[in-house]
Design a protein around this motif. Structure first.
Motif, short mmCIF file in Angstrom:
data_model
loop_
_atom_site.label_atom_id
_atom_site.label_comp_id
_atom_site.label_asym_id
_atom_site.label_seq_id
_atom_site.Cartn_x
_atom_site.Cartn_y
_atom_site.Cartn_z
N THR A 21 0.87 -1.18 0.00
CA THR A 21 0.00 0.00 0.00
C THR A 21 0.90 1.23 0.00
O THR A 21 2.09 1.13 0.29
N SER A 22 0.32 2.39 -0.34
CA SER A 22 1.10 3.62 -0.33
C SER A 22 0.27 4.75 0.25
O SER A 22 -0.97 4.68 0.25
N ASP A 23 0.94 5.79 0.73
CA ASP A 23 0.23 6.93 1.31
C ASP A 23 -0.39 7.81 0.24
O ASP A 23 -1.35 8.53 0.50
N VAL A 24 0.13 7.77 -1.00
CA VAL A 24 -0.42 8.54 -2.12
C VAL A 24 -0.36 7.69 -3.38
O VAL A 24 0.43 6.76 -3.46
N THR A 25 -1.19 8.01 -4.36
CA THR A 25 -1.12 7.35 -5.66
C THR A 25 -0.74 8.35 -6.75
O THR A 25 -0.48 7.95 -7.88
N THR A 26 -0.72 9.62 -6.40
CA THR A 26 -0.28 10.67 -7.33
C THR A 26 0.73 11.55 -6.59
O THR A 26 0.49 11.96 -5.45
N VAL A 27 1.85 11.84 -7.26
CA VAL A 27 2.92 12.61 -6.63
C VAL A 27 3.62 13.46 -7.70
O VAL A 27 3.64 13.08 -8.87
N THR A 85 7.77 12.33 -2.77
CA THR A 85 8.07 11.10 -2.04
C THR A 85 6.81 10.24 -1.91
O THR A 85 5.73 10.76 -1.62
N VAL A 86 6.99 8.95 -2.10
CA VAL A 86 5.91 7.98 -1.88
C VAL A 86 6.35 7.06 -0.74
O VAL A 86 7.43 6.48 -0.79
N ASN A 87 5.53 6.96 0.29
CA ASN A 87 5.80 6.08 1.42
C ASN A 87 4.98 4.81 1.26
O ASN A 87 3.75 4.84 1.34
N PHE A 88 5.68 3.70 1.03
CA PHE A 88 5.02 2.40 0.87
C PHE A 88 5.02 1.64 2.19
O PHE A 88 5.93 1.79 3.01
N LYS A 89 3.98 0.80 2.37
CA LYS A 89 3.97 -0.17 3.47
C LYS A 89 4.05 -1.54 2.83
O LYS A 89 3.17 -1.94 2.07
N TRP A 95 10.14 5.75 -1.63
CA TRP A 95 10.61 6.00 -2.99
C TRP A 95 10.55 7.51 -3.21
O TRP A 95 9.48 8.11 -3.14
N ASN A 96 11.69 8.10 -3.48
CA ASN A 96 11.78 9.54 -3.71
C ASN A 96 11.65 9.90 -5.18
O ASN A 96 12.28 10.84 -5.65
N THR A 97 10.82 9.17 -5.90
CA THR A 97 10.58 9.34 -7.34
C THR A 97 11.88 9.53 -8.11
O THR A 97 11.98 10.39 -8.98
N ASN A 98 12.86 8.69 -7.76
CA ASN A 98 14.13 8.72 -8.48
C ASN A 98 14.41 7.34 -9.06
O ASN A 98 13.61 6.41 -8.87
N SER A 99 15.50 7.19 -9.76
CA SER A 99 15.81 5.90 -10.39
C SER A 99 17.11 5.35 -9.83
O SER A 99 18.01 6.09 -9.44
N THR A 100 17.18 4.02 -9.78
CA THR A 100 18.40 3.35 -9.35
C THR A 100 19.16 2.89 -10.58
O THR A 100 18.59 2.69 -11.64
N GLY A 101 20.44 2.72 -10.42
CA GLY A 101 21.27 2.23 -11.52
C GLY A 101 21.87 0.89 -11.17
O GLY A 101 21.33 0.16 -10.34
N ASP A 102 23.00 0.58 -11.81
CA ASP A 102 23.67 -0.70 -11.57
C ASP A 102 24.52 -0.68 -10.30
O ASP A 102 24.92 -1.72 -9.82
N LYS A 103 24.81 0.51 -9.78
CA LYS A 103 25.66 0.63 -8.60
C LYS A 103 24.88 1.25 -7.45
O LYS A 103 23.94 2.00 -7.65
N VAL A 124 6.06 -15.57 -5.34
CA VAL A 124 5.50 -14.78 -4.25
C VAL A 124 5.58 -13.30 -4.62
O VAL A 124 6.66 -12.72 -4.64
N LYS A 125 4.42 -12.71 -4.94
CA LYS A 125 4.34 -11.30 -5.36
C LYS A 125 3.09 -10.66 -4.80
O LYS A 125 2.08 -11.32 -4.58
N SER A 126 3.16 -9.34 -4.63
CA SER A 126 1.97 -8.58 -4.26
C SER A 126 1.19 -8.23 -5.53
O SER A 126 1.71 -8.37 -6.64
N ASP A 127 -0.02 -7.75 -5.35
CA ASP A 127 -0.73 -7.17 -6.48
C ASP A 127 -0.02 -5.87 -6.86
O ASP A 127 0.52 -5.18 -5.99
N PRO A 128 0.00 -5.52 -8.15
CA PRO A 128 0.66 -4.28 -8.55
C PRO A 128 -0.10 -3.05 -8.05
O PRO A 128 -1.32 -3.07 -7.90
N LEU A 129 0.64 -1.97 -7.80
CA LEU A 129 0.08 -0.72 -7.33
C LEU A 129 0.53 0.39 -8.28
O LEU A 129 1.72 0.56 -8.50
N THR A 130 -0.42 1.13 -8.86
CA THR A 130 -0.08 2.17 -9.83
C THR A 130 0.15 3.51 -9.14
O THR A 130 -0.64 3.93 -8.31
N ILE A 131 1.25 4.15 -9.50
CA ILE A 131 1.61 5.48 -8.99
C ILE A 131 1.76 6.41 -10.18
O ILE A 131 2.47 6.10 -11.14
N THR A 132 1.11 7.55 -10.12
CA THR A 132 1.24 8.57 -11.17
C THR A 132 2.17 9.68 -10.70
O THR A 132 1.96 10.25 -9.63
#
Length: 194
Positions: A76-82, A87-91, A149-157, A184-192
């Motif tokens: 779950t998340s505190d917001v679905t649009t950011v 920042t999106v805070n997931f549980k 998630w601070n609406t950023n991307s991760t790389g290889d390092k 073992v997976k959760s249902d997907p959650l869409t964030i805009t």
């Protein structure tokens, strides 16, 4: 005579230390990753069921690893649009519902939050190593952890969060999964992000 007694005491003490080290080594052999003492966490929240079966169950110290029949992952998340740069805070929730006790590593690099857009992965919680969080799940145990998630991307390092570039506006999908068991997976959650 005192020297003989001292040698006997030192030999007995050395034997005790060797036995303890050998016992600990036997208990920890065969683990996929280093672990802390198993613990059990409980709290309250809702759940949803994943599908799939675990056919490759491993055991640690006689306790099997949790599989698809033992646990449910929910997200779950505190917001679905950011906004971009927001920042999106997931549980991230692990719920035990199996008939037997099992072990799970609930660290961010084993219980993984993945953010995708289309077929592209933009962020993963396992981009940096994390300390193991071995949990013994029994009964209706539940473990809830926050993942940011601070609406950023991760790389290889592994780099500092502030150094990561922000994603562009768009639709992103968040999913929780287990590194060692793709079933073992959760249902997907869409964030805009806009």
């Amino acid at each position: 005579m005192a020297a003989i007694i001292l040698v006997a005491v030192l030999a007995a003490f050395g034997g005790l230390i060797y036995g303890a080290v050998t016992g600990i080594r036997h208990l920890t052999e065969g683990k996929a990753s280093p672990s802390a003492s198993p613990t059990s966490s409980k709290s309250a929240d809702g759940t949803a069921s994943p599908s799939g079966k675990d056919n490759a169950t491993k055991t640690t110290a006689g306790v099997p690893d949790c599989g698809a029949d033992d646990i449910t992952l929910t997200l779950t998340s505190d917001v679905t649009t950011v906004g971009v740069g927001g920042t999106v805070n997931f549980k991230a929730t692990i719920l035990h519902g199996g008939k037997t006790d099992c072990l799970i590593d609930a660290a961010n690099d084993s219980r993984i939050l993945t953010i995708t857009t289309g077929n592209t992965t933009v962020w993963r919680s396992d981009s940096c190593p994390a300390d193991s969080r071995q949990l013994l799940m029994t009964g209706s145990d539940k473990d809830i952890q926050s993942v940011v998630w601070n609406t950023n991307s991760t790389g290889d390092k592994c780099v500092a969060d502030a150094s990561r570039p922000h994603v562009e506006a768009g639709t992103y999908v968040a999913t929780l999964s287990l590194k060692d068991n793709a079933a073992v997976k959760s249902d997907p959650l869409t964030i805009t992000v806009r």
